[in-house]
Design a protein around this motif. Structure first.
Motif, PDB file in Angstrom:
ATOM      1  N   LEU A 101       0.831  -1.203   0.000  1.00 39.87           N
ATOM      2  CA  LEU A 101       0.000   0.000   0.000  1.00 39.87           C
ATOM      3  C   LEU A 101       0.865   1.252   0.000  1.00 39.87           C
ATOM      4  O   LEU A 101       1.516   1.589   0.992  1.00 39.87           O
ATOM      5  CB  LEU A 101      -0.909  -0.003   1.237  1.00 39.87           C
ATOM      6  CG  LEU A 101      -1.824   1.196   1.455  1.00 39.87           C
ATOM      7  CD1 LEU A 101      -2.689   1.458   0.225  1.00 39.87           C
ATOM      8  CD2 LEU A 101      -2.711   0.966   2.676  1.00 39.87           C
ATOM      9  N   ASP A 102       0.846   1.939  -1.132  1.00 41.56           N
ATOM     10  CA  ASP A 102       1.501   3.232  -1.273  1.00 41.56           C
ATOM     11  C   ASP A 102       0.399   4.279  -1.309  1.00 41.56           C
ATOM     12  O   ASP A 102      -0.369   4.358  -2.281  1.00 41.56           O
ATOM     13  CB  ASP A 102       2.327   3.275  -2.562  1.00 41.56           C
ATOM     14  CG  ASP A 102       3.039   4.598  -2.771  1.00 41.56           C
ATOM     15  OD1 ASP A 102       2.732   5.577  -2.057  1.00 41.56           O
ATOM     16  OD2 ASP A 102       3.896   4.669  -3.671  1.00 41.56           O
ATOM     17  N   VAL A 103       0.288   5.077  -0.253  1.00 37.46           N
ATOM     18  CA  VAL A 103      -0.840   6.001  -0.128  1.00 37.46           C
ATOM     19  C   VAL A 103      -0.820   7.101  -1.176  1.00 37.46           C
ATOM     20  O   VAL A 103      -1.825   7.805  -1.362  1.00 37.46           O
ATOM     21  CB  VAL A 103      -0.908   6.616   1.287  1.00 37.46           C
ATOM     22  CG1 VAL A 103      -0.990   5.526   2.341  1.00 37.46           C
ATOM     23  CG2 VAL A 103       0.280   7.542   1.560  1.00 37.46           C
ATOM     24  N   THR A 104       0.307   7.285  -1.873  1.00 39.45           N
ATOM     25  CA  THR A 104       0.401   8.332  -2.898  1.00 39.45           C
ATOM     26  C   THR A 104       0.025   7.821  -4.283  1.00 39.45           C
ATOM     27  O   THR A 104       0.062   8.585  -5.246  1.00 39.45           O
ATOM     28  CB  THR A 104       1.823   8.919  -2.959  1.00 39.45           C
ATOM     29  OG1 THR A 104       2.732   7.928  -3.464  1.00 39.45           O
ATOM     30  CG2 THR A 104       2.286   9.377  -1.590  1.00 39.45           C
ATOM     31  N   ASP A 105      -0.355   6.564  -4.383  1.00 30.98           N
ATOM     32  CA  ASP A 105      -0.616   5.934  -5.675  1.00 30.98           C
ATOM     33  C   ASP A 105      -2.049   5.406  -5.720  1.00 30.98           C
ATOM     34  O   ASP A 105      -2.390   4.473  -4.990  1.00 30.98           O
ATOM     35  CB  ASP A 105       0.385   4.796  -5.893  1.00 30.98           C
ATOM     36  CG  ASP A 105       0.308   4.163  -7.267  1.00 30.98           C
ATOM     37  OD1 ASP A 105      -0.809   3.914  -7.750  1.00 30.98           O
ATOM     38  OD2 ASP A 105       1.375   3.893  -7.858  1.00 30.98           O
ATOM     39  N   ASN A 112      -1.595   6.389   9.280  1.00 29.68           N
ATOM     40  CA  ASN A 112      -0.324   6.641   9.959  1.00 29.68           C
ATOM     41  C   ASN A 112       0.796   7.061   9.005  1.00 29.68           C
ATOM     42  O   ASN A 112       1.717   7.774   9.410  1.00 29.68           O
ATOM     43  CB  ASN A 112       0.098   5.379  10.719  1.00 29.68           C
ATOM     44  CG  ASN A 112       1.521   5.450  11.227  1.00 29.68           C
ATOM     45  OD1 ASN A 112       1.832   6.170  12.175  1.00 29.68           O
ATOM     46  ND2 ASN A 112       2.414   4.705  10.575  1.00 29.68           N
ATOM     47  N   ALA A 113       0.734   6.632   7.750  1.00 24.65           N
ATOM     48  CA  ALA A 113       1.825   6.914   6.806  1.00 24.65           C
ATOM     49  C   ALA A 113       2.089   8.414   6.719  1.00 24.65           C
ATOM     50  O   ALA A 113       1.166   9.216   6.580  1.00 24.65           O
ATOM     51  CB  ALA A 113       1.476   6.362   5.434  1.00 24.65           C
ATOM     52  N   GLY A 114       3.366   8.771   6.802  1.00 27.96           N
ATOM     53  CA  GLY A 114       3.698  10.190   6.730  1.00 27.96           C
ATOM     54  C   GLY A 114       5.182  10.402   6.479  1.00 27.96           C
ATOM     55  O   GLY A 114       6.004   9.517   6.721  1.00 27.96           O
ATOM     56  N   ILE A 115       5.522  11.567   5.958  1.00 27.41           N
ATOM     57  CA  ILE A 115       6.917  11.955   5.754  1.00 27.41           C
ATOM     58  C   ILE A 115       7.123  13.349   6.339  1.00 27.41           C
ATOM     59  O   ILE A 115       6.167  14.118   6.499  1.00 27.41           O
ATOM     60  CB  ILE A 115       7.322  11.939   4.262  1.00 27.41           C
ATOM     61  CG1 ILE A 115       6.474  12.932   3.452  1.00 27.41           C
ATOM     62  CG2 ILE A 115       7.191  10.534   3.697  1.00 27.41           C
ATOM     63  CD1 ILE A 115       6.918  13.058   1.984  1.00 27.41           C
ATOM     64  N   ASN A 116       8.375  13.678   6.664  1.00 22.40           N
ATOM     65  CA  ASN A 116       8.618  14.977   7.299  1.00 22.40           C
ATOM     66  C   ASN A 116       8.965  16.079   6.303  1.00 22.40           C
ATOM     67  O   ASN A 116       9.140  17.228   6.691  1.00 22.40           O
ATOM     68  CB  ASN A 116       9.694  14.864   8.375  1.00 22.40           C
ATOM     69  CG  ASN A 116      11.084  14.555   7.828  1.00 22.40           C
ATOM     70  OD1 ASN A 116      11.328  14.634   6.620  1.00 22.40           O
ATOM     71  ND2 ASN A 116      12.000  14.188   8.707  1.00 22.40           N
ATOM     72  N   ASP A 168       1.063  15.252  -0.528  1.00 28.32           N
ATOM     73  CA  ASP A 168       0.545  14.072  -1.214  1.00 28.32           C
ATOM     74  C   ASP A 168       0.493  12.877  -0.260  1.00 28.32           C
ATOM     75  O   ASP A 168      -0.463  12.096  -0.283  1.00 28.32           O
ATOM     76  CB  ASP A 168       1.411  13.739  -2.425  1.00 28.32           C
ATOM     77  CG  ASP A 168       0.729  12.766  -3.376  1.00 28.32           C
ATOM     78  OD1 ASP A 168      -0.510  12.591  -3.285  1.00 28.32           O
ATOM     79  OD2 ASP A 168       1.424  12.173  -4.223  1.00 28.32           O
ATOM     80  N   THR A 169       1.505  12.744   0.576  1.00 21.99           N
ATOM     81  CA  THR A 169       1.528  11.637   1.530  1.00 21.99           C
ATOM     82  C   THR A 169       0.666  11.923   2.749  1.00 21.99           C
ATOM     83  O   THR A 169      -0.217  11.120   3.100  1.00 21.99           O
ATOM     84  CB  THR A 169       2.974  11.357   1.997  1.00 21.99           C
ATOM     85  OG1 THR A 169       3.776  11.016   0.870  1.00 21.99           O
ATOM     86  CG2 THR A 169       3.002  10.211   2.999  1.00 21.99           C
ATOM     87  N   ILE A 188      -3.331  14.159   1.206  1.00 24.52           N
ATOM     88  CA  ILE A 188      -4.049  13.515   0.117  1.00 24.52           C
ATOM     89  C   ILE A 188      -4.031  12.005   0.287  1.00 24.52           C
ATOM     90  O   ILE A 188      -5.034  11.320   0.019  1.00 24.52           O
ATOM     91  CB  ILE A 188      -3.461  13.927  -1.243  1.00 24.52           C
ATOM     92  CG1 ILE A 188      -3.548  15.447  -1.410  1.00 24.52           C
ATOM     93  CG2 ILE A 188      -4.189  13.225  -2.392  1.00 24.52           C
ATOM     94  CD1 ILE A 188      -2.776  15.989  -2.601  1.00 24.52           C
ATOM     95  N   GLY A 189      -2.915  11.466   0.758  1.00 22.79           N
ATOM     96  CA  GLY A 189      -2.829  10.032   0.987  1.00 22.79           C
ATOM     97  C   GLY A 189      -3.860   9.555   1.987  1.00 22.79           C
ATOM     98  O   GLY A 189      -4.508   8.514   1.789  1.00 22.79           O
ATOM     99  N   ALA A 190      -4.022  10.296   3.090  1.00 20.25           N
ATOM    100  CA  ALA A 190      -5.022   9.935   4.089  1.00 20.25           C
ATOM    101  C   ALA A 190      -6.428   9.993   3.504  1.00 20.25           C
ATOM    102  O   ALA A 190      -7.262   9.103   3.751  1.00 20.25           O
ATOM    103  CB  ALA A 190      -4.912  10.861   5.293  1.00 20.25           C
ATOM    104  N   ALA A 191      -6.699  11.019   2.720  1.00 19.79           N
ATOM    105  CA  ALA A 191      -8.016  11.142   2.083  1.00 19.79           C
ATOM    106  C   ALA A 191      -8.230  10.025   1.068  1.00 19.79           C
ATOM    107  O   ALA A 191      -9.321   9.443   0.976  1.00 19.79           O
ATOM    108  CB  ALA A 191      -8.140  12.508   1.404  1.00 19.79           C
TER     109      ALA A 191
END
Length: 245
Positions: free
Chosen positions: A58-62, A86-90, A110-111, A114-117
Motif C-alpha cells: 500500500l503506497d498512499v500516494t498511488d 499513519n503513513a507520513g513523511i517529514n 501528497d503523503t 491527500i494520501g489519508a483522504a
C-alpha cells in the motif's frame, strides 16, 4: 474478530500500533509501500506469536496501489473496524518556509494529507459495515495553529518545520470535515498526536515508541460515548489530552 488497517506500519509508531492492536485481539492488515520491509515486519510479529496479521502492499500516494489494496482486503473481509492513517513523511530539509522548495511541499502534502483522504475514501464502504467504525488520523501538536502562534508554547522556537507543520494542519482540517460528514453515524474520527517519539522519523530522539503506540490505540478503541472530531496530544496536555487546533 475486529479488523484494522494501518498505513505505513512496517516500522516505528505504525509497527508498534499494529503490535498493540494484535495484543488486543484484532486482525491487522499491515500496510507498507516497501514490500520487503512490510513482509519482514509481519514475520517479526508472527515470531512474537502475534499471528493474526497480514501484509498489504500500500503506497498512499498511488491511486492504483490503494485500489489494489482495497480489492485485496475486500477478498478476505466484508468489513473493517479501524483505519489508522499513519503513513507520513517529514518533508526533508530545508525546513523553513522561505527555503523549502515546491517539490517538498507537493510530496509531503501528497503523503500526509491527500494520501489519508485517498485511503479513507477507498475503504469507507468497508468501514460503514462495522457496528463501531473508528478512524484515527495520526497528527502532531506541531500542526496546531494555536500552539505554533503562541510564544509561551515550550516548543515555539524549535518546532518550526514549515512543510511538515503545514501538511499536518491540513490533515487536522480534513479530520474536522470528515468527522462532521459522519456525525450522524456510529463513526468516531479523531486526530491524535503520538508525541515526540524515538523513531527514524526523529533520528531516534524522543520518548518510547510503546507509549506513542498506546496513545493511538486508545482512540482506536473508544466506545460509542467517546469523542469524535477532536485533536488529542497527551504529551502536550496530560490532563485531558485535548489541544487547540
Amino acid at each position: 474478530m475486529k479488523k484494522a488497517l494501518i498505513t505505513g506500519a512496517n516500522k516505528g509508531i505504525g509497527f508498534e500500533t499494529a503490535r498493540q492492536l494484535l495484543q488486543q485481539g484484532f486482525y491487522v492488515y499491515l500496510g507498507s509501500r516497501d514490500i520487503a520491509k512490510g513482509l519482514e515486519a509481519v514475520e517479526t510479529l508472527r515470531a512474537e506469536r502475534l499471528t493474526q496479521v497480514e501484509f498489504v502492499a500500500l503506497d498512499v500516494t498511488d491511486d492504483n496501489s490503494v485500489q489494489a489494496a482495497r480489492r485485496a482486503i475486500g477478498q478476505t473481509t466484508v468489513s473493517l473496524d479501524v483505519l489508522i492513517n499513519n503513513a507520513g513523511i517529514n518533508g526533508g530539509s530545508p525546513y523553513t518556509a522561505l527555503e523549502a522548495n515546491s517539490s517538498q511541499f507537493m510530496a509531503t502534502f501528497d503523503t500526509n494529507v491527500i494520501g489519508a483522504a485517498r485511503v479513507t475514501q477507498a475503504f469507507i464502504d468497508l468501514l460503514r459495515k462495522s457496528p463501531e467504525p473508528r478512524i484515527v488520523n495520526v497528527s502532531t501538536s506541531v500542526g496546531s495553529l494555536a500552539l505554533q502562534s503562541d510564544p509561551n508554547w515550550p516548543a515555539y522556537s524549535v518546532a518550526k518545520y514549515a512543510v511538515y507543520s503545514a501538511s499536518k494542519a491540513a490533515l487536522n482540517m480534513y479530520t474536522i470535515h470528515l468527522a462532521y460528514e459522519l456525525r450522524d453515524t456510529a463513526f468516531k474520527v479523531n486526530a491524535v498526536c503520538p508525541g515526540y517519539t524515538s523513531t527514524d522519523f526523529t533520528f531516534h530522539h524522543g520518548g518510547k515508541v510503546a507509549v506513542a503506540g498506546n496513545r493511538i490505540v486508545r482512540y482506536a478503541l473508544i466506545d460509542q460515548n467517546g469523542p469524535s472530531g477532536k485533536f488529542f496530544s497527551e504529551e502536550t496536555n496530560p490532563e485531558t489530552g485535548t489541544i487547540p487546533w
